[in-house]
Design a protein around this motif. Structure first.
Motif, short mmCIF file in Angstrom:
data_model
loop_
_atom_site.label_atom_id
_atom_site.label_comp_id
_atom_site.label_asym_id
_atom_site.label_seq_id
_atom_site.Cartn_x
_atom_site.Cartn_y
_atom_site.Cartn_z
N GLU A 59 -10.50 -5.96 -4.49
CA GLU A 59 -9.60 -6.62 -3.54
C GLU A 59 -8.67 -7.56 -4.27
OE1 GLU A 59 -11.45 -8.37 -0.15
OE2 GLU A 59 -12.71 -6.61 0.21
N GLY A 60 -7.51 -7.76 -3.66
CA GLY A 60 -6.53 -8.66 -4.25
C GLY A 60 -5.29 -8.68 -3.40
N PHE A 61 -4.14 -8.71 -4.06
CA PHE A 61 -2.87 -8.82 -3.36
C PHE A 61 -1.81 -7.95 -4.02
CE2 PHE A 61 -5.10 -12.83 -2.89
CZ PHE A 61 -5.05 -13.04 -1.52
N PHE A 62 -0.96 -7.34 -3.17
CA PHE A 62 0.28 -6.76 -3.64
C PHE A 62 1.24 -7.93 -3.77
CE2 PHE A 62 -1.26 -3.19 -0.85
CZ PHE A 62 -1.49 -2.28 -1.86
N LEU A 63 1.92 -8.05 -4.89
CA LEU A 63 2.86 -9.14 -5.12
C LEU A 63 4.28 -8.61 -5.02
CD1 LEU A 63 1.16 -10.81 -8.22
CD2 LEU A 63 0.81 -11.34 -5.79
N GLY A 64 5.18 -9.45 -4.48
CA GLY A 64 6.56 -9.03 -4.33
C GLY A 64 7.52 -10.14 -4.68
N ASP A 65 8.73 -9.98 -4.24
CA ASP A 65 9.82 -10.91 -4.50
C ASP A 65 9.55 -12.27 -3.87
OD1 ASP A 65 12.23 -11.56 -5.65
OD2 ASP A 65 13.44 -10.66 -4.06
N GLU A 66 10.00 -13.32 -4.52
CA GLU A 66 9.94 -14.69 -4.03
C GLU A 66 8.52 -15.13 -3.68
OE1 GLU A 66 12.87 -15.35 -0.98
OE2 GLU A 66 14.40 -14.29 -2.12
N GLY A 67 7.55 -14.69 -4.46
CA GLY A 67 6.17 -15.14 -4.30
C GLY A 67 5.41 -14.51 -3.15
N SER A 68 5.92 -13.44 -2.56
CA SER A 68 5.20 -12.83 -1.44
C SER A 68 3.89 -12.21 -1.92
CB SER A 68 6.07 -11.79 -0.74
OG SER A 68 6.26 -10.66 -1.56
N LYS A 69 2.85 -12.34 -1.08
CA LYS A 69 1.52 -11.79 -1.36
C LYS A 69 1.01 -11.10 -0.11
CE LYS A 69 -1.37 -14.43 -3.82
NZ LYS A 69 -2.13 -15.60 -4.33
N THR A 70 0.66 -9.82 -0.26
CA THR A 70 0.11 -9.04 0.85
C THR A 70 -1.30 -8.63 0.47
OG1 THR A 70 2.33 -8.20 1.34
CG2 THR A 70 0.46 -6.99 2.27
N PRO A 71 -2.29 -8.94 1.32
CA PRO A 71 -3.67 -8.56 1.00
C PRO A 71 -3.79 -7.06 0.72
CG PRO A 71 -3.63 -10.01 2.90
CD PRO A 71 -2.20 -9.65 2.61
N ALA A 72 -4.66 -6.72 -0.25
CA ALA A 72 -4.86 -5.34 -0.66
C ALA A 72 -6.35 -5.07 -0.83
CB ALA A 72 -4.12 -5.07 -1.96
N LYS A 73 -6.80 -3.96 -0.22
CA LYS A 73 -8.21 -3.57 -0.32
C LYS A 73 -8.28 -2.06 -0.50
CE LYS A 73 -8.89 -3.38 4.71
NZ LYS A 73 -7.66 -2.67 4.88
N PRO A 74 -9.44 -1.50 -0.83
CA PRO A 74 -9.53 -0.06 -1.06
C PRO A 74 -8.95 0.75 0.10
CG PRO A 74 -11.54 -1.11 -1.75
CD PRO A 74 -10.73 -2.18 -1.06
N GLY A 75 -8.14 1.74 -0.26
CA GLY A 75 -7.50 2.60 0.72
C GLY A 75 -6.10 2.17 1.10
N ASP A 76 -5.72 0.93 0.76
CA ASP A 76 -4.36 0.47 1.07
C ASP A 76 -3.37 1.09 0.09
OD1 ASP A 76 -5.39 -1.09 3.09
OD2 ASP A 76 -5.15 -3.00 2.02
N ILE A 77 -2.17 1.39 0.61
CA ILE A 77 -1.11 1.98 -0.21
C ILE A 77 0.15 1.15 -0.03
CG2 ILE A 77 0.31 4.01 -0.67
CD1 ILE A 77 -1.88 5.71 0.63
N PHE A 78 0.74 0.74 -1.14
CA PHE A 78 1.99 0.00 -1.16
C PHE A 78 3.06 0.96 -1.70
CE2 PHE A 78 4.97 -2.70 -3.60
CZ PHE A 78 5.36 -3.57 -2.59
N ILE A 79 4.17 1.09 -0.97
CA ILE A 79 5.24 1.99 -1.37
C ILE A 79 6.54 1.20 -1.42
CG2 ILE A 79 6.55 4.08 -0.79
CD1 ILE A 79 4.01 4.93 0.84
N CYS A 80 7.31 1.37 -2.52
CA CYS A 80 8.58 0.65 -2.63
C CYS A 80 9.52 1.39 -3.57
CB CYS A 80 8.36 -0.77 -3.11
SG CYS A 80 7.83 -0.94 -4.82
N SER A 81 10.76 0.95 -3.59
CA SER A 81 11.73 1.44 -4.56
C SER A 81 11.33 0.90 -5.93
CB SER A 81 13.13 0.96 -4.22
OG SER A 81 13.55 1.52 -3.01
#
Length: 104
Positions: A59-81
């Motif tokens: 478990e942890g976090f997807f990190l993005g622009d300007e310090g954004s943090k989205t929780p991440a756990k098994p099975g989660d998928i993050f999609i971006c350019s």
């Protein structure tokens, strides 16, 4: 057909372990293992394309622009350019599978 056994790459010897799963002109797949408390820094690539990050374990976090943090756990998928800032922070030992298309 190619079979890659991800259970054989469950290795946490360094803060970040990297294993190339597949590489072709069409896409690249990489398994990253991140130790608990460590960060895969936010970064981007100045090219066109997309990437996905699948959390396999931990478990942890997807990190993005300007310090954004989205929780991440098994099975989660993050999609971006590919040119969108992205990174990961591991609360526990974390394994992710990154697909990049087209490959860098």
């Amino acid at each position: 057909m190619k079979v890659f056994k991800l259970d054989e790459t469950r290795i946490f010897e360094k803060d970040l372990n990297k294993f190339l799963v597949h590489d072709s002109p069409y896409f690249r797949i990489i398994n990253f293992n991140i130790k608990a408390g460590k960060v895969f820094p936010v970064h981007s690539h100045p090219v066109e394309g997309e990437l996905s990050i699948v959390v396999l374990e931990g478990e942890g976090f997807f990190l993005g622009d300007e310090g954004s943090k989205t929780p991440a756990k098994p099975g989660d998928i993050f999609i971006c350019s590919i040119d969108e800032p992205h990174g990961m922070e591991a609360k526990t030992d974390m394994r992710i599978l990154v697909t990049i298309a087209p490959p860098l």
